[in-house]
Design a protein around this motif. Structure first.
Motif, PDB file in Angstrom:
ATOM      1  N   SER A  67     -19.726  -0.609   9.322  1.00 27.45           N
ATOM      2  CA  SER A  67     -21.121  -0.168   9.262  1.00 27.45           C
ATOM      3  C   SER A  67     -22.080  -1.279   9.649  1.00 27.45           C
ATOM      4  O   SER A  67     -21.758  -2.469   9.586  1.00 27.45           O
ATOM      5  CB  SER A  67     -21.457   0.344   7.870  1.00 27.45           C
ATOM      6  OG  SER A  67     -21.431  -0.715   6.934  1.00 27.45           O
TER       7      SER A  67
ATOM      8  N   SER B 108     -25.816   1.672   3.479  1.00 27.71           N
ATOM      9  CA  SER B 108     -26.123   2.138   2.125  1.00 27.71           C
ATOM     10  C   SER B 108     -25.413   3.454   1.796  1.00 27.71           C
ATOM     11  O   SER B 108     -25.036   3.694   0.648  1.00 27.71           O
ATOM     12  CB  SER B 108     -27.630   2.285   1.924  1.00 27.71           C
ATOM     13  OG  SER B 108     -28.147   3.299   2.758  1.00 27.71           O
ATOM     14  N   TYR B 109     -25.199   4.298   2.789  1.00 31.28           N
ATOM     15  CA  TYR B 109     -24.499   5.559   2.550  1.00 31.28           C
ATOM     16  C   TYR B 109     -23.045   5.314   2.158  1.00 31.28           C
ATOM     17  O   TYR B 109     -22.512   5.985   1.276  1.00 31.28           O
ATOM     18  CB  TYR B 109     -24.545   6.451   3.795  1.00 31.28           C
ATOM     19  CG  TYR B 109     -25.927   6.950   4.093  1.00 31.28           C
ATOM     20  CD1 TYR B 109     -26.421   8.102   3.488  1.00 31.28           C
ATOM     21  CD2 TYR B 109     -26.753   6.260   4.972  1.00 31.28           C
ATOM     22  CE1 TYR B 109     -27.705   8.555   3.752  1.00 31.28           C
ATOM     23  CE2 TYR B 109     -28.038   6.715   5.234  1.00 31.28           C
ATOM     24  CZ  TYR B 109     -28.506   7.855   4.629  1.00 31.28           C
ATOM     25  OH  TYR B 109     -29.769   8.301   4.883  1.00 31.28           O
TER      26      TYR B 109
ATOM     27  N   ASP C 290     -23.010   3.762  -1.401  1.00 29.82           N
ATOM     28  CA  ASP C 290     -23.241   4.807  -2.410  1.00 29.82           C
ATOM     29  C   ASP C 290     -22.001   5.676  -2.601  1.00 29.82           C
ATOM     30  O   ASP C 290     -21.631   6.007  -3.731  1.00 29.82           O
ATOM     31  CB  ASP C 290     -24.419   5.693  -2.011  1.00 29.82           C
ATOM     32  CG  ASP C 290     -25.754   5.011  -2.155  1.00 29.82           C
ATOM     33  OD1 ASP C 290     -25.833   3.948  -2.811  1.00 29.82           O
ATOM     34  OD2 ASP C 290     -26.742   5.540  -1.603  1.00 29.82           O
TER      35      ASP C 290
ATOM     36  N   ILE D  90     -21.839  10.991   2.394  1.00 23.59           N
ATOM     37  CA  ILE D  90     -22.483  11.688   1.273  1.00 23.59           C
ATOM     38  C   ILE D  90     -21.534  12.734   0.690  1.00 23.59           C
ATOM     39  O   ILE D  90     -21.351  12.816  -0.530  1.00 23.59           O
ATOM     40  CB  ILE D  90     -23.804  12.336   1.723  1.00 23.59           C
ATOM     41  CG1 ILE D  90     -24.835  11.258   2.048  1.00 23.59           C
ATOM     42  CG2 ILE D  90     -24.341  13.287   0.654  1.00 23.59           C
ATOM     43  CD1 ILE D  90     -26.070  11.772   2.768  1.00 23.59           C
TER      44      ILE D  90
ATOM     45  N   ASP E  93     -27.197   2.373   7.842  1.00 19.55           N
ATOM     46  CA  ASP E  93     -26.156   3.322   7.459  1.00 19.55           C
ATOM     47  C   ASP E  93     -25.220   2.765   6.389  1.00 19.55           C
ATOM     48  O   ASP E  93     -24.541   3.507   5.701  1.00 19.55           O
ATOM     49  CB  ASP E  93     -25.375   3.832   8.670  1.00 19.55           C
ATOM     50  CG  ASP E  93     -24.555   2.770   9.380  1.00 19.55           C
ATOM     51  OD1 ASP E  93     -24.789   1.581   9.142  1.00 19.55           O
ATOM     52  OD2 ASP E  93     -23.689   3.155  10.186  1.00 19.55           O
TER      53      ASP E  93
ATOM     54  N   GLU F  64     -25.401   9.563  12.364  1.00 15.96           N
ATOM     55  CA  GLU F  64     -25.893  10.546  11.391  1.00 15.96           C
ATOM     56  C   GLU F  64     -24.751  11.369  10.824  1.00 15.96           C
ATOM     57  O   GLU F  64     -24.737  11.682   9.628  1.00 15.96           O
ATOM     58  CB  GLU F  64     -26.942  11.442  12.028  1.00 15.96           C
ATOM     59  CG  GLU F  64     -28.245  10.715  12.291  1.00 15.96           C
ATOM     60  CD  GLU F  64     -29.302  11.619  12.903  1.00 15.96           C
ATOM     61  OE1 GLU F  64     -29.163  12.857  12.867  1.00 15.96           O
ATOM     62  OE2 GLU F  64     -30.282  11.068  13.422  1.00 15.96           O
TER      63      GLU F  64
ATOM     64  N   CYS G 295     -22.902   9.217   8.247  1.00 16.63           N
ATOM     65  CA  CYS G 295     -23.653   9.125   6.995  1.00 16.63           C
ATOM     66  C   CYS G 295     -23.524  10.416   6.195  1.00 16.63           C
ATOM     67  O   CYS G 295     -23.349  10.387   4.977  1.00 16.63           O
ATOM     68  CB  CYS G 295     -25.116   8.808   7.272  1.00 16.63           C
ATOM     69  SG  CYS G 295     -25.381   7.152   7.940  1.00 16.63           S
TER      70      CYS G 295
END
Length: 75
Positions: free
Chosen positions: A47, A53-54, A57, A24, A51, A17, A20
């Motif tokens: 990864s 996708s973070y 992105d 962001i 997770d 967490e 991630c």
């Protein structure tokens, strides 16, 4: 040392967490430092599952055209 250095350390955390959340933040920081892109690339390579996708992105948000090759395999 600046605040991005602190966030880069969190990106290497064992806590998924926290990693991630760091992704962001790093995806939103400007200007984007090359070491940030490198750290996100390494995080993406390590990864797993949801997770990922973070990190994808965050890499896309950097706007660095060099990361396209990192992102394409996951599309």
């Amino acid at each position: 040392m600046d605040s991005s250095d602190d966030v880069l350390k969190i990106l290497r955390s064992k806590d998924p967490e926290a990693r991630c959340a760091a992704a962001i933040v790093l995806g939103r920081l400007r200007p984007v430092h090359p070491r940030t892109v490198g750290a996100l690339r390494r995080a993406l390579a390590r990864s797993q599952g949801s997770d990922r996708s973070y990190f994808l992105d965050a890499l896309a948000a950097t706007g660095d055209p060099k990361v396209i090759g990192d992102i394409l395999p996951y599309l």
